[in-house]
Design an enzyme around this catalytic site. Structure first.
Site, short mmCIF file in Angstrom:
data_model
loop_
_atom_site.label_atom_id
_atom_site.label_comp_id
_atom_site.label_asym_id
_atom_site.label_seq_id
_atom_site.Cartn_x
_atom_site.Cartn_y
_atom_site.Cartn_z
N LYS A 27 69.04 38.62 -7.95
CA LYS A 27 68.67 39.48 -9.09
C LYS A 27 68.35 40.89 -8.60
O LYS A 27 68.84 41.88 -9.15
CB LYS A 27 67.46 38.87 -9.81
CG LYS A 27 67.17 39.51 -11.15
CD LYS A 27 65.86 39.00 -11.73
CE LYS A 27 65.94 37.57 -12.22
NZ LYS A 27 66.47 37.46 -13.58
N ARG A 97 59.44 38.83 -12.11
CA ARG A 97 60.41 37.72 -12.10
C ARG A 97 60.77 37.32 -10.69
O ARG A 97 60.86 38.16 -9.80
CB ARG A 97 61.72 38.13 -12.78
CG ARG A 97 61.61 38.45 -14.24
CD ARG A 97 62.97 38.98 -14.69
NE ARG A 97 62.87 39.73 -15.91
CZ ARG A 97 63.16 39.25 -17.11
NH1 ARG A 97 63.59 38.03 -17.24
NH2 ARG A 97 63.04 40.00 -18.18
N GLY A 106 66.03 28.68 -13.79
CA GLY A 106 64.84 28.09 -14.41
C GLY A 106 63.91 27.36 -13.46
O GLY A 106 62.95 26.73 -13.89
N MET A 108 62.07 28.70 -10.94
CA MET A 108 60.88 29.44 -10.51
C MET A 108 60.32 30.23 -11.69
O MET A 108 60.82 30.14 -12.79
CB MET A 108 61.24 30.33 -9.32
CG MET A 108 61.53 29.51 -8.08
SD MET A 108 61.91 30.53 -6.68
CE MET A 108 63.45 31.24 -7.12
N ARG A 341 75.40 38.99 -12.11
CA ARG A 341 75.73 38.19 -10.92
C ARG A 341 77.10 37.57 -11.15
O ARG A 341 77.58 37.49 -12.29
CB ARG A 341 74.70 37.09 -10.68
CG ARG A 341 74.57 36.14 -11.85
CD ARG A 341 73.49 35.11 -11.64
NE ARG A 341 73.30 34.39 -12.89
CZ ARG A 341 72.25 33.67 -13.19
NH1 ARG A 341 71.26 33.58 -12.35
NH2 ARG A 341 72.18 33.03 -14.32
N HIS A 489 84.99 3.21 5.78
CA HIS A 489 86.27 2.69 5.28
C HIS A 489 86.42 3.00 3.79
O HIS A 489 87.45 3.51 3.34
CB HIS A 489 86.31 1.18 5.54
CG HIS A 489 87.56 0.53 5.04
ND1 HIS A 489 87.64 -0.05 3.80
CD2 HIS A 489 88.78 0.42 5.59
CE1 HIS A 489 88.87 -0.52 3.63
NE2 HIS A 489 89.58 -0.25 4.70
N SER A 798 98.40 13.99 17.95
CA SER A 798 97.74 14.10 16.66
C SER A 798 96.26 13.80 16.90
O SER A 798 95.92 12.72 17.38
CB SER A 798 98.34 13.11 15.66
OG SER A 798 97.65 13.22 14.45
N CYS A 868 94.88 14.40 12.21
CA CYS A 868 94.97 13.48 11.06
C CYS A 868 93.63 12.84 10.73
O CYS A 868 93.56 11.97 9.88
CB CYS A 868 96.05 12.44 11.29
SG CYS A 868 95.71 11.37 12.69
N TYR A 888 100.21 21.58 12.47
CA TYR A 888 99.96 21.05 11.12
C TYR A 888 98.61 20.36 11.04
O TYR A 888 98.02 20.01 12.06
CB TYR A 888 101.07 20.07 10.71
CG TYR A 888 101.07 18.77 11.49
CD1 TYR A 888 100.30 17.68 11.07
CD2 TYR A 888 101.83 18.63 12.66
CE1 TYR A 888 100.28 16.50 11.80
CE2 TYR A 888 101.81 17.44 13.37
CZ TYR A 888 101.04 16.38 12.94
OH TYR A 888 101.00 15.21 13.65
C1 PEP Z 1 90.84 9.11 13.41
O1 PEP Z 1 90.19 8.42 14.20
O2 PEP Z 1 90.61 10.31 13.20
C2 PEP Z 1 91.95 8.50 12.65
C3 PEP Z 1 92.72 9.22 11.88
O3 PEP Z 1 92.08 7.16 12.74
P1 PEP Z 1 91.22 6.11 11.89
O4 PEP Z 1 90.39 6.87 10.93
O5 PEP Z 1 92.19 5.21 11.23
O6 PEP Z 1 90.43 5.44 12.97
#
Ligand code: PEP
Ligand code: MG
Length: 970
Positions: A27, A97, A106, A108, A341, A489, A798, A868, A888
């Site tokens: 503010k 304020r 709201g 404070m 803001r 999982h 990867s 990944c 990637y």
């Molecule tokens: C990881 O370990 O990052 C991975 C992609 O394999 P998982 O999650 O299946 O163990």
């Protein structure tokens, strides 16, 4: 130098700036900025956040010098306003304020009309010729001061006001006459005397000190602390305090107060959007006792003010280059701006606003000219008002990953009231996958599948999930688990489908035998309905209305711009053709991880064949079982390859420990026994043999294929047969076979050699022409540390950063959720900046990643590198991957757009840094120039790398590293 704690603003000058939010609060910074650009802002001063932090750190003492600074600024304010606080003739009144660096609506405190006393109220009545207004203002001040500063009971004072209205037969406050208000003030004061043990303070300085301390203290009020915890605001140390001349929207029908947005915050259209109340103060708008008017009505009621407000709208959008949320008051026909803001907006509005601001002018040239001509819009804004206010890069930078995630997920309808939500809330867990879902509670995957097949919406409630729950998880509308964190999982699988999921909801006490859970005193039985809000982690009783938003066309426009800017490719983690099609729809350019184990639970036959393979005592029996699995796998892979139509598809060989696939109960063991002819006792004995104390560090990943090479043979054959089949049908395929959890170059060589042998055999058998890659995941610290050697055996890396984080930090990805919140909470020490399983730990795990990339590329310049783990869909981690030189990232299909956007933002941020460094270099000689020479050289290198095909760069790198190992073979 003495620290400055107070910053003034008013009469066209401000000591602060809009960029000083951390010091002046949102503010205070907004008021300073609006004053600086010439908008009509009532004068005042801001006491800094640092002063508040000092107050709390030093037993509620003001920092040295604060009192003198405030006294000096009060005098300056009195001079600017030509009025004095407490003056019996024509008093200056102020508001006090709160305003932290991040909006905490709201949470404070605020005190209005400060400076009124028994003497000055009479003066106010005379000078305004409006005794009703003066006594109503005093009544409001007495009420606020008594409750907020002194802590007297709010209900008692409200009750007195209510009783008075009843006595007078008045519906609204405005119907109470001056005399009655005067009596009410006397009543409030005697209540104060009674309760506080002294008279109501008449000295304005005493009032001001009390109000400032009350605002400081409201930082730690329970509701504010809870809000910060829920909103994960952990990096702020206090609130600023804004003391500002009061302007009154309640002095008659030529006055009013309102809030507005420079564009519609729910859909994003370029329309001035807002509401106001005539003859009212701000708190009346908040209290919701009168229905406000639409802003457009101001046009007919006060045309001059409306024109002025339209000009303010244009000036602020141009100035900030973003949609603003404004508060204003009109006092006797004069407009005052009280707040501005950056406005909160729905995800759909975020896209529309960003795209329209980058492509369309705020108004037409003719309209802008007319506003300038009428004298409302300063001439210097003419040019900018008829042009887009931001660039495409700014539009891309503006969107947050969360905006995209929220765009695609159903949400609890805004029609559901706050009270209803509070009344139905059962518990709060970890918000693993955003979106909302409702359905009947079931406690087993099987039941979920059965009911879903009958068209019933179900919520699967489990302690935790495992691969055998996948069918039920897929069938359910939402998933709720008692344990686990954001990479458990349940979370990983649900995220892959964009399915609402709450994990780690520890308050649940689940009784699977009686098929019910109890939570915070309530009992929910199988078949009862619940609603999950995966965006907040909240679990509600019953079915709440949900809305499913459609992405607006501006989403596609902005994502196209992002794709044009990024250099990092984005793939998806996908296990089935359906996942692959979803991934393509979301813009994926390949599959970066197909977890083959998920395919074994699609049907009972597959599960039984898999289990038969595991309980097999001999290699022959194992091969027989694997032979049953092969056709299923081949079909799945054909589906994936066809869906991806020539794009790269990385398929990972079996990874989890085998015991995860074994029957858990006697009934399941019996079912397996019936199907395979293996005695139940033998199945149980085998399960015992396979039991491991620490399965995540046990017999899993590529170690399985060292012990049971026939698993590798089957999977490699299925992949290559599928690829050849697609080739022979005229399709394009780019298979990449990925070996998980490598720890050693020799281990990988054995497995990669065997994979290639199988592949070459199949290619020879089928006569197809096929190119394929064999590579590995880098997910153990040893693999990262020996990446140079491993790269000689691998055509790609990867990074499996889920396991790499787990093993580098020594934290279980499934259990660490129990204490990680404490580690990430700055209020409690803030050991980690963020949950390392969501945002890559750049200082530790990240260092291993960059070292491994450097060593890997040095040994094998053509090495393709990606990620990944779950981090592949986290914006900050994607930016790290870009900077580290990966080719990637791969993430769940629903996070693909988030990664595409973050990859573009990484390029934009790097460009901005380079431009900033170059500018700094051209400005400053000496040290600055030295620094900039280095930076210029760096940016030139990077620019060259961008325009030079990576292959050529790597070849040169290889040549320039004589004596370094070269790749064993390709
Ligand atoms: C990881 O370990 O990052 C991975 C992609 O394999 P998982 O999650 O299946 O163990
Ligand atoms: Mg892993």
């Amino acid at each position: 130098m003495k620290q400055k704690h107070v910053y003034s603003f008013g009469a066209g000058k401000a000591e602060g700036r809009g960029g000083q939010k951390a010091l002046l609060g949102g503010k205070g910074a907004g008021l300073a900025e609006m004053t600086g650009i010439g908008l009509p802002v009532p004068a005042g001063f801001t006491i800094t956040v640092d002063a508040c932090a000092h107050f709390h750190a030093h037993g509620q003492q003001w920092p040295a010098g604060l009192e003198q600074e405030i006294r000096k600024h009060v005098k300056q304010l009195e001079r600017t306003c030509r009025k004095r606080l407490g003056d019996a003739k024509d008093p200056l009144l102020v508001s006090v304020r709160s305003g932290a660096a991040r909006s905490m609506p709201g949470m404070m405190e605020t005190i209005l009309n400060l400076g009124l006393s028994d003497a000055s109220v009479e003066g106010l009545a005379r000078v305004t010729d409006n005794p009703r207004f003066a006594w109503d203002s005093y009544r409001r001040f007495l009420q606020m001061y008594s409750t907020v500063v002194v802590g007297l009971n709010k209900e008692v004072l409200e009750g007195k006001l209510h009783a008075l209205k009843q006595r007078l037969g008045a519906k609204l406050d405005v119907e109470i006459p001056a005399d009655a208000l005067r009596e009410l003030c006397a009543d409030f004061k005697s209540f104060f005397q009674q309760q506080a043990g002294g008279p109501f303070p008449q000295d304005p300085w005493e009032q001001l000190v009390g109000a400032i301390n009350a605002v400081f203290n409201s930082w730690n009020a329970e509701k504010a602390a809870t809000y910060r915890r829920v909103e994960k605001i952990a990096d702020l140390s206090g609130t600023a305090v804004n003391v500002q001349q009061m302007v009154f929207g309640n002095t008659g029908d030529d006055s009013g107060t309102g809030v507005c947005f420079t564009r519609d915050p729910s859909v994003g259209t370029n329309e001035f959007y807002g509401e106001l109340l005539i003859n009212a103060q701000g708190e009346d708008v908040v209290a919701g006792i009168r229905t406000p008017l639409h802003l457009a009505e101001l046009q007919s009621k006060m045309p001059q003010v409306y024109e002025q407000l339209e000009a303010v709208r244009a000036m602020l959008e141009i100035h900030y280059g973003d949609m603003q949320d404004l508060e204003f008051t009109v006092e006797r026909g004069k407009l005052y701006m009280l707040q501005c803001r950056s406005g909160k907006r729905t995800p759909a509005a975020a896209f529309r606003i960003a795209v329209e601001q980058a492509t369309q002018p705020l108004m037409g040239k003719a309209e802008a000219k007319a506003r300038v001509k009428k004298g409302f819009l300063p001439k210097k804004y003419l040019e900018a008002a008829s042009k887009p206010v931001i660039s495409k890069d700014q539009a891309i930078a503006r969107i947050a990953g969360e905006d995209i995630e929220r765009l695609f997920s159903p949400v609890i309808s805004a029609r559901v009231s706050r009270d209803e939500l509070t009344g139905r809330r059962l518990a709060t867990g970890i918000n693993a996958v955003p979106g909302a879902a409702c359905g009947k509670v079931v406690f087993s995957a099987r039941e979920a599948e059965e009911l879903a097949a009958d068209g019933v919406d179900v919520i699967l409630v489990r302690k935790e999930t495992s691969p055998e729950d996948v069918g039920g998880m897929q069938a359910a509308k939402g998933i709720l688990t008692q344990t686990g964190g954001k990479t458990s999982h349940a979370a990983v699988v649900a995220r892959g489908w964009g399915k609402c999921c709450i994990v780690g909801c520890q308050a649940l006490d689940i009784n699977f035998d009686s098929r019910q859970f109890s939570v915070n005193g309530a009992v929910v039985r199988a078949g009862d309905s619940v609603t999950l809000d995966g965006s907040t982690g909240e679990v509600y009783q019953g079915v709440l209305d949900l809305d499913r938003p459609e992405p607006p066309s501006e989403y596609f426009t902005l994502m196209k711009w992002a794709d044009e800017r990024r250099t990092l490719k984005v793939r998806a983690n996908a296990d089935t053709p359906d996942d692959a099609r979803k991934a393509l729809e979301m813009g994926a350019e390949g599959i970066g991880l197909c977890r083959t184990e998920h395919m074994f639970f699609a049907t009972a036959e597959r599960r039984l064949a898999m289990q038969e393979m595991i309980v097999a005592d001999t290699q022959e029996a194992r091969i027989r079982a694997l032979d049953k699995l092969l056709p299923y796998q081949r079909e799945d892979f054909i589906g994936l390859f066809e869906a991806m139509d020539g794009r790269p598809v990385t398929i990972r060989l079996l990874d989890p420990p085998l015991h995860e696939f074994l029957p858990k109960t006697r009934a399941q063991a019996q079912e397996l026994s019936d199907a395979t002819g293996v005695a139940v006792e033998d199945i149980e004995r085998r399960a015992e043999q396979l039991h491991e104390a620490n399965p995540m560090l046990g017999h899993r990943g590529c170690r399985l294929c060292i012990t049971y090479p026939e698993i590798l043979d089957t999977q490699a054959r299925a992949i290559i047969e599928a690829a050849c089949a697609v080739r022979q049908r005229g399709g394009a395929v780019t298979p990449e076979i990925m070996i998980p959890l490598t720890i050693d170059a020799k281990e990988l060589r054995i497995l990669a050699d065997r994979t290639r042998q199988v592949a070459e055999r199949v290619i020879a058998e089928t006569g197809a022409k096929l190119k394929y890659l064999v590579g590995t995941m880098i997910e153990t610290p040893r693999a990262a540390l020996t990446a140079g050697d491993i790269a000689l055996e691998s055509e790609f890396f990867s990074f499996g950063t889920n396991d790499l984080t787990q093993m580098t930090m020594g934290l279980s990805r499934d259990d660490a959720g129990r204490f990680l919140p404490e580690y990430c909470d700055t209020a409690r020490g803030g050991i980690f900046k963020a949950d390392p399983f969501q945002t890559l730990d750049q200082d530790g795990v990240g260092r291993l990643v960059t070292q491994a990339i450097t060593a890997g590329r040095r040994a094998s310049p053509k090495l393709k590198i990606g990620i990944c783990g779950e981090h592949g869909g986290d914006p900050a981690s994607v930016k790290f991957c870009h900077a580290a030189g990966m080719d990637y990232v791969s993430c769940s299909p629903y996070r693909v757009p988030v990664a595409r956007l973050a990859a573009a933002q990484a390029v934009i941020e790097a460009d901005r840094r380079r431009a900033g460094t170059a500018r700094a270099g051209s400005r400053a000689p000496g040290a600055g120039a030295r620094k900039s020479r280095g930076a210029d050289a760096n940016s030139a290198r990077r620019a060259k790398a961008r325009t030079t095909p990576r292959r050529a760069v790597r070849t040169r790198a290889a040549k320039s590293a004589p004596g370094k190992k070269t790749k064993r073979r390709r």
